[in-house]
Design an enzyme around this catalytic site. Structure first.
Site, PDB file in Angstrom:
ATOM      1  N   ASN A   1       0.759  -1.424  -0.142  1.00 33.78           N
ATOM      2  CA  ASN A   1      -0.222  -0.134   0.100  1.00 33.78           C
ATOM      3  C   ASN A   1       1.062   1.124  -0.387  1.00 33.78           C
ATOM      4  O   ASN A   1       1.150   1.489   0.691  1.00 33.78           O
ATOM      5  CB  ASN A   1      -0.754   0.178   1.122  1.00 33.78           C
ATOM      6  CG  ASN A   1      -2.042   0.982   1.424  1.00 33.78           C
ATOM      7  OD1 ASN A   1      -1.655   2.288   0.233  1.00 33.78           O
ATOM      8  ND2 ASN A   1      -3.245   0.813   2.221  1.00 33.78           N
TER       9      ASN A   1
ATOM     10  N   ARG B   1      -2.732  -1.536  -3.870  1.00 35.07           N
ATOM     11  CA  ARG B   1      -3.739  -0.458  -3.684  1.00 35.07           C
ATOM     12  C   ARG B   1      -3.088  -0.024  -4.579  1.00 35.07           C
ATOM     13  O   ARG B   1      -1.653   0.511  -4.700  1.00 35.07           O
ATOM     14  CB  ARG B   1      -3.371   0.571  -2.445  1.00 35.07           C
ATOM     15  CG  ARG B   1      -4.489   1.341  -2.989  1.00 35.07           C
ATOM     16  CD  ARG B   1      -4.795   2.469  -1.130  1.00 35.07           C
ATOM     17  NE  ARG B   1      -5.312   3.303  -0.927  1.00 35.07           N
ATOM     18  CZ  ARG B   1      -5.064   4.307  -0.581  1.00 35.07           C
ATOM     19  NH1 ARG B   1      -2.810   4.469  -0.898  1.00 35.07           N
ATOM     20  NH2 ARG B   1      -5.444   5.416  -1.218  1.00 35.07           N
TER      21      ARG B   1
ATOM     22  N   GLU C   1      -8.036  -1.635   4.970  1.00 32.59           N
ATOM     23  CA  GLU C   1      -7.774  -1.847   3.761  1.00 32.59           C
ATOM     24  C   GLU C   1      -6.716  -2.707   3.440  1.00 32.59           C
ATOM     25  O   GLU C   1      -7.568  -3.079   2.910  1.00 32.59           O
ATOM     26  CB  GLU C   1      -6.750  -0.145   2.773  1.00 32.59           C
ATOM     27  CG  GLU C   1      -8.083   1.132   3.565  1.00 32.59           C
ATOM     28  CD  GLU C   1      -7.128   2.153   2.655  1.00 32.59           C
ATOM     29  OE1 GLU C   1      -5.750   2.171   3.170  1.00 32.59           O
ATOM     30  OE2 GLU C   1      -8.002   3.135   2.450  1.00 32.59           O
TER      31      GLU C   1
ATOM     32  N   ARG D   1      -5.792  19.622   2.842  1.00 34.97           N
ATOM     33  CA  ARG D   1      -6.710  19.938   1.903  1.00 34.97           C
ATOM     34  C   ARG D   1      -7.390  20.936   2.381  1.00 34.97           C
ATOM     35  O   ARG D   1      -8.699  20.539   3.248  1.00 34.97           O
ATOM     36  CB  ARG D   1      -6.810  18.599   1.222  1.00 34.97           C
ATOM     37  CG  ARG D   1      -5.410  18.121   0.329  1.00 34.97           C
ATOM     38  CD  ARG D   1      -6.175  16.199  -0.206  1.00 34.97           C
ATOM     39  NE  ARG D   1      -5.621  15.563   0.750  1.00 34.97           N
ATOM     40  CZ  ARG D   1      -5.896  14.750   0.617  1.00 34.97           C
ATOM     41  NH1 ARG D   1      -7.371  13.439  -0.172  1.00 34.97           N
ATOM     42  NH2 ARG D   1      -5.395  13.288   1.325  1.00 34.97           N
TER      43      ARG D   1
ATOM     44  N   HIS E   1     -10.535   6.333  -1.430  1.00 37.30           N
ATOM     45  CA  HIS E   1     -10.882   5.701  -0.999  1.00 37.30           C
ATOM     46  C   HIS E   1     -11.792   4.669  -0.588  1.00 37.30           C
ATOM     47  O   HIS E   1     -12.854   3.766   0.281  1.00 37.30           O
ATOM     48  CB  HIS E   1     -11.538   6.449   0.415  1.00 37.30           C
ATOM     49  CG  HIS E   1     -11.048   8.046   1.147  1.00 37.30           C
ATOM     50  ND1 HIS E   1     -11.428   8.896   1.758  1.00 37.30           N
ATOM     51  CD2 HIS E   1      -9.441   7.608   1.044  1.00 37.30           C
ATOM     52  CE1 HIS E   1     -10.104   9.635   1.931  1.00 37.30           C
ATOM     53  NE2 HIS E   1      -9.142   8.860   2.133  1.00 37.30           N
TER      54      HIS E   1
END
Ligand code: AMP
Length: 405
Positions: A7, A99, A391, A248, A187
């Protein structure tokens, strides 16, 4: 089956090794046999590494690595050599899952990596220039080290790839859509995993549920899920759209960007840096991107931390409202990722605004560090869950499914 998961991000790479022994997937997420985190943000030419094994061995230190491929080589060595050894040789690994951030609208689910898939990942790098090249480098590093072991690409966009057109298309000129400028969402691996885990905990089929997942970490996004599919989400063409995040901005009036380009002479790179790194909790508070520090400073009376927290909650509530409107019913509201899993205050603030709909949080359960738990009052009209997002385990499961289908 031994499954290695990679990942990789722009400045860090997490890897872990899972073993699935039986002929079916385990119903609860197992602990990995071995995990490694490499972070090369801190000093140039040096990466920080932490490796943990299921037996409790921990190796921490710094390694001379500037690039992801150097870090991957070191990581792979520590998998079969030295005190963190978890396998006898690299050929014990049956499959490697990655990923991959962007799969465009083309990839609706994970796929076995072929030359064609590698070409598509390279092509989608124009939409995700910070991530797809790194993901591809990870695939190629494994090819070099492990030859033709099967590799599986699990896309962060795939779960959102069937957004209805009304949610996917921007109301600019139609030509934007024709050239791939559309809402992709991100996501997705986490949103899908949390939805599946919630369905499992509720003892219901995901196909029968209407869910909203709030993934609130450094990056934040929501998804509205109906019949097991994402039908709306807050991130868009890039992971900049939507909620306020750590550094962000989330959604801002695009007119601001035109103003800054024209009146202030900003370059595209400067704009990108401001929107990605100097905005959000950090930009407003001037203190930190870390929600824990914002909450602490707010409690101590810092007015800009107060504003940052209020803004975050305001935008979270508005966006939950927007997701709600894509569904004709809500069965569960789900909180996940660093803030969603750990901040009772943010969960309570989000749910407070929903009380008029009969959505009731059990305050005691909420405060009690819940993990994979229903934290709604018994008579709440909607269940509320905190789910520990996994994940890497979701990627490992996709590897298993690809090899067993
Ligand atoms: P993630 O990207 O999922 O690792 O989430 C990272 C973010 O989770 C950090 O920036 C923190 O702001 C936030 N976080 C972690 N623990 C807590 C906590 N106890 N309370 C509030 N925020 C937290």
């Amino acid at each position: 089956m031994k499954i290695l998961v990679l990942n990789g991000g722009s400045s860090s790479q997490k890897s872990c090794l899972y073993e699935i022994a039986g002929v079916t997937l385990p119903s609860c997420p197992p602990n990995p046999l071995w995990e490694s985190v490499v972070d090369w943000t801190h000093h140039s030419g040096v990466a920080e590494i932490k490796i943990t094994t299921a037996q409790g061995t921990v190796l921490k230190g710094e390694i001379p690595a500037k690039t992801q491929s150097e870090a991957t080589a070191y990581t792979l060595n520590s998998l079969w050599q030295g005190k963190t050894k978890a396998i006898d040789q690299l050929s014990d690994i049956d499959v490697v899952g990655h990923r991959v951030v962007h799969g465009g609208s083309q990839y609706r689910e994970s796929v076995i990596v072929t030359d064609e898939v590698k070409g598509a990942i390279a092509d989608f790098a124009r939409f995700a220039p910070l991530h797809n090249p790194i993901n591809l480098a990870g695939i190629e590093a494994i090819e070099q080290a492990l030859g033709n072991v099967p590799q599986v690409a699990v896309f962060d966009t795939a779960f959102h790839s069937q957004l209805p057109l009304a949610a996917a298309v921007y109301p600019g000129p139609y030509g934007w859509y024709e050239q791939g400028i559309q809402r992709y969402g991100f996501h997705g691996i986490s949103h899908q995993y949390c939805a599946q885990r919630t369905a499992q905990l509720m003892g219901k089929s995901l196909e029968d549920l209407r869910l909203i997942v709030c993934h609130l970490g450094n990056g934040c996004s929501l998804s509205a899920i109906r019949n097991g599919r994402s039908i709306d989400t807050t991130m868009g063409f890039t992971p900049l759209e939507g909620l306020m995040m750590g550094t962000r901005s989330g959604s801002v009036d695009p007119g601001i960007l035109i103003y800054l380009l024209r009146q202030e002479g900003y370059t595209p790179d400067q704009l990108e840096q401001i929107l990605n790194q100097k905005s959000g909790l950090k930009g407003i508070s001037g203190l930190s991107a870390d929600m824990r520090q914002i909450i602490e400073a707010e409690a101590a009376g810092n007015p800009r931390a107060q504003l940052a927290l209020n803004l975050f909650i305001h935008r979270l509530r508005s966006s939950i409202g927007a997701m709600l409107m894509s569904l004709d019913r809500l069965d569960a509201l789900i909180f996940t990722a660093g803030i969603g899993e750990n901040s009772a205050l943010i969960r309570a603030a989000a749910c407070e605004a929903l009380e008029f709909l009969g959505i009731r949080l059990d305050r005691q359960k909420n405060e009690n560090n819940p993990v994979d738990l229903d934290i709604a009052e018994a008579e709440s009209a909607v269940r509320i869950f905190t789910i520990h997002t996994q994940e890497d385990w979701a990627i490992a499961q996709d590897c298993w499914r690809n090899l067993n289908s």
